[in-house]
Design a protein around this motif. Structure first.
Motif, PDB file in Angstrom:
ATOM      1  N   ALA A  59       0.828  -1.207   0.000  1.00  0.00           N
ATOM      2  CA  ALA A  59       0.000   0.000   0.000  1.00  0.00           C
ATOM      3  C   ALA A  59       0.864   1.260   0.000  1.00  0.00           C
ATOM      4  O   ALA A  59       0.618   2.205  -0.773  1.00  0.00           O
ATOM      5  CB  ALA A  59      -0.925  -0.016   1.207  1.00  0.00           C
ATOM      6  N   ALA A  60       1.894   1.279   0.861  1.00  0.00           N
ATOM      7  CA  ALA A  60       2.775   2.449   0.912  1.00  0.00           C
ATOM      8  C   ALA A  60       3.547   2.615  -0.394  1.00  0.00           C
ATOM      9  O   ALA A  60       3.711   3.745  -0.898  1.00  0.00           O
ATOM     10  CB  ALA A  60       3.743   2.315   2.086  1.00  0.00           C
ATOM     11  N   GLY A  61       4.006   1.508  -0.955  1.00  0.00           N
ATOM     12  CA  GLY A  61       4.732   1.586  -2.216  1.00  0.00           C
ATOM     13  C   GLY A  61       3.850   2.042  -3.360  1.00  0.00           C
ATOM     14  O   GLY A  61       4.293   2.801  -4.234  1.00  0.00           O
ATOM     15  N   SER A  62       2.603   1.589  -3.373  1.00  0.00           N
ATOM     16  CA  SER A  62       1.674   2.022  -4.423  1.00  0.00           C
ATOM     17  C   SER A  62       1.445   3.529  -4.363  1.00  0.00           C
ATOM     18  O   SER A  62       1.452   4.214  -5.401  1.00  0.00           O
ATOM     19  CB  SER A  62       0.345   1.278  -4.287  1.00  0.00           C
ATOM     20  OG  SER A  62       0.528  -0.110  -4.443  1.00  0.00           O
ATOM     21  N   ALA A  63       1.230   4.038  -3.142  1.00  0.00           N
ATOM     22  CA  ALA A  63       1.009   5.480  -2.990  1.00  0.00           C
ATOM     23  C   ALA A  63       2.245   6.272  -3.409  1.00  0.00           C
ATOM     24  O   ALA A  63       2.149   7.280  -4.129  1.00  0.00           O
ATOM     25  CB  ALA A  63       0.641   5.795  -1.548  1.00  0.00           C
ATOM     26  N   THR A  64       3.424   5.822  -2.969  1.00  0.00           N
ATOM     27  CA  THR A  64       4.653   6.525  -3.320  1.00  0.00           C
ATOM     28  C   THR A  64       4.936   6.427  -4.812  1.00  0.00           C
ATOM     29  O   THR A  64       5.350   7.418  -5.443  1.00  0.00           O
ATOM     30  CB  THR A  64       5.841   5.934  -2.532  1.00  0.00           C
ATOM     31  OG1 THR A  64       5.534   5.921  -1.145  1.00  0.00           O
ATOM     32  CG2 THR A  64       7.094   6.751  -2.762  1.00  0.00           C
ATOM     33  N   GLY A  65       4.699   5.248  -5.393  1.00  0.00           N
ATOM     34  CA  GLY A  65       4.901   5.092  -6.822  1.00  0.00           C
ATOM     35  C   GLY A  65       3.950   5.942  -7.641  1.00  0.00           C
ATOM     36  O   GLY A  65       4.332   6.502  -8.675  1.00  0.00           O
ATOM     37  N   GLY A  66       2.702   6.060  -7.185  1.00  0.00           N
ATOM     38  CA  GLY A  66       1.745   6.921  -7.879  1.00  0.00           C
ATOM     39  C   GLY A  66       2.164   8.376  -7.841  1.00  0.00           C
ATOM     40  O   GLY A  66       2.055   9.100  -8.841  1.00  0.00           O
ATOM     41  N   TRP A  67       2.659   8.829  -6.676  1.00  0.00           N
ATOM     42  CA  TRP A  67       3.137  10.216  -6.571  1.00  0.00           C
ATOM     43  C   TRP A  67       4.321  10.435  -7.503  1.00  0.00           C
ATOM     44  O   TRP A  67       4.414  11.457  -8.198  1.00  0.00           O
ATOM     45  CB  TRP A  67       3.554  10.503  -5.131  1.00  0.00           C
ATOM     46  CG  TRP A  67       4.125  11.886  -4.961  1.00  0.00           C
ATOM     47  CD1 TRP A  67       3.451  13.033  -4.686  1.00  0.00           C
ATOM     48  CD2 TRP A  67       5.515  12.244  -5.070  1.00  0.00           C
ATOM     49  NE1 TRP A  67       4.322  14.097  -4.626  1.00  0.00           N
ATOM     50  CE2 TRP A  67       5.590  13.644  -4.855  1.00  0.00           C
ATOM     51  CE3 TRP A  67       6.679  11.535  -5.330  1.00  0.00           C
ATOM     52  CZ2 TRP A  67       6.809  14.329  -4.898  1.00  0.00           C
ATOM     53  CZ3 TRP A  67       7.886  12.211  -5.383  1.00  0.00           C
ATOM     54  CH2 TRP A  67       7.949  13.585  -5.155  1.00  0.00           C
ATOM     55  N   ALA A  68       5.252   9.472  -7.543  1.00  0.00           N
ATOM     56  CA  ALA A  68       6.431   9.602  -8.397  1.00  0.00           C
ATOM     57  C   ALA A  68       6.034   9.636  -9.876  1.00  0.00           C
ATOM     58  O   ALA A  68       6.636  10.367 -10.672  1.00  0.00           O
ATOM     59  CB  ALA A  68       7.403   8.460  -8.136  1.00  0.00           C
ATOM     60  N   ALA A  69       5.022   8.841 -10.242  1.00  0.00           N
ATOM     61  CA  ALA A  69       4.585   8.822 -11.637  1.00  0.00           C
ATOM     62  C   ALA A  69       3.983  10.158 -12.044  1.00  0.00           C
ATOM     63  O   ALA A  69       4.174  10.618 -13.179  1.00  0.00           O
ATOM     64  CB  ALA A  69       3.576   7.699 -11.843  1.00  0.00           C
TER      65      ALA A  69
END
Length: 440
Positions: free
Chosen positions: A395-405
């Motif tokens: 969940a944390a990685g998905s949120a961080t990856g979405g922000w980075a994208a």
């Protein structure tokens, strides 16, 4: 490995049964010496002990009852990769909102993270069959109620309320690993092979599940994926629970409290959290980078690489340390970043395939540590806590990856996130020394 005159049974090693010689009979008058010699050869061949299969996976499934419980567990595990995709397609089709669909599925995941250790604790205390069947039936009922609410386009709050009802689903993979730990007690080589098989099965189910769900929902109707997944889940758990001969006995309850209090478990869960962030961020940044119908197949190559590596790792006679596996993961996570920098989808697909090969060995080694650290009376709870840590990291990685994208200064920027998460997991493992020494 056990000596040749021992065999593994559900109760542990036991003396292997010996074939009794056939009683000597008086040869008939018309018997010839050649015939008597032929009969003697037949008797000696019958008395000869059977040779164990050379393939370690064949040796696993030669144990009584293992094929039946594995088949039921695989049927029950496949829907774990189907429910999320089916819910997103079903809700988006009815309410025309992917944001709503994502929020509802995230709510179900969060509720499951809270209840999963509690369900696992009940499984440890009262047995797999006694808890898994009603817990699964309740979860399936929740999925069906959610389906009805979506079909009738009920108010939005009902979707969030009903998806919480699905949070009683038991950890089917954890229960299967607990059976192997019980059957293979004292045989670390065979247990390593079993854990490798289970990890490969996880990857296969999460690779095929979304594809099956998407095909069902598009070929028939939006609710078809959820209906099929619910039927498979309940049916698989019923088959699995019916195999009582391989079910671990209920161990005497200790007063140790949560497995998190065991020395080394907290550090191991932190490493699992960071490892989960690798998986969650890689999925989102890959989907954002490819942004098209081929995104799913490209991403599936990571799971395919992990599945293949898991099966090969299971045949290895020696296991690597967790720190070594995490170091390999950190190194291999540079490949998708370098491949994405070239702008070639074929290069990215190859990079993901190779990078995925670090996943299964890392998870097999980590789960093996959980099994050794956790008391026998809390084994399901310990493994479920590991899965919960992974989900939190995802969940944390998905949120961080979405922000980075969304804020990427260059197209491949998002692939820095899984690399950073893998490096963090390695740093945590090295700093705490988790897995450095096997517990006594």
């Amino acid at each position: 490995m056990p000596p040749p005159d021992l065999t593994l049974t559900p109760a542990g090693p036991a003396v292997a049964p010996r074939y009794r010689n056939r009683p000597a009979t008086t040869p008939r008058p018309h018997d010839h010496d050649g015939d008597r010699q032929h009969d003697g050869d037949r008797h000696h061949a019958h008395d000869r002990p059977k040779v164990a299969p050379g393939n370690p996976y064949l040796r696993l499934f030669a144990l009584p009852g293992t094929r039946a419980f594995t088949a039921g567990n695989l049927i029950a595990r496949l829907p774990m990769g189907m429910f999320g995709v089916s819910a997103v397609i079903m809700i988006a089709a009815a309410y025309d909102s992917y944001a709503l669909a994502g929020a509802v599925t995230a709510t179900g995941m969060a509720a499951g993270a809270v209840t999963a250790p509690w369900i696992a604790r009940l499984v440890d205390r009262y047995g797999q069959a006694r808890i898994a069947v009603p817990a699964t039936a309740y979860a399936v009922l929740g999925h069906l109620v959610l389906l009805l609410c979506v079909h009738q386009r009920a108010p939005l709050w009902t979707l969030f309320a009903t998806t919480a009802l699905t949070a009683t689903a038991p950890n089917t993979g954890g229960m299967s690993r607990a059976r192997w730990a019980h059957l293979l007690k004292g045989d670390q080589d065979a247990l390593h092979t079993a854990n490798s098989f289970e990890q490969a099965a996880d990857e296969l189910c999460f690779m095929l599940g979304p594809v099956v769900a998407a095909v069902l929902c598009s070929a028939f109707f939006p609710e078809a994926g959820t209906l099929t997944a619910a039927a498979l889940f309940l049916g698989g758990v019923l088959v699995f629970a019916a195999q009582r001969s391989t079910e671990p006995p209920i161990a005497p309850r200790t007063t140790a409290g949560s497995p998190l209090r065991v020395p080394g478990m907290g550090a191991l869960m932190a490493a699992f959290l960071a490892t989960g962030a690798v998986f969650g961020s890689m999925e989102v940044v890959t989907l954002a980078y490819v942004d098209g119908p081929v995104a799913g197949p490209v991403l599936a190559l990571q799971a395919a690489g992990s599945c293949a590596a898991g099966l090969l790792y299971g045949r290895a006679r020696r296991t690597a340390r967790l720190r070594t596996c995490l170091a390999a993961m950190a190194v291999l996570m540079t490949l998708p970043l370098l491949a994405a920098s070239t702008g070639s989808l074929l290069a990215l697909a190859a990079g993901l395939l190779v990078a995925g090969m670090a996943t299964a060995p890392t998870m097999v080694t980590g789960m093996g540590l959980v099994q050794r650290l956790t008391p026998a009376s809390q084994l399901n709870e310990g493994m479920t806590l590991a899965v919960t840590a992974l989900l939190g990291g995802i969940a944390a990685g998905s949120a961080t990856g979405g922000w980075a994208a969304d804020h990427a200064p260059f197209p491949a920027f998002g692939f820095l996130i899984p690399l950073a998460a893998a490096t963090l997991a390695l740093t945590l493992c090295a700093a705490t020394g988790v897995g450095r020494r096997a517990p006594a």
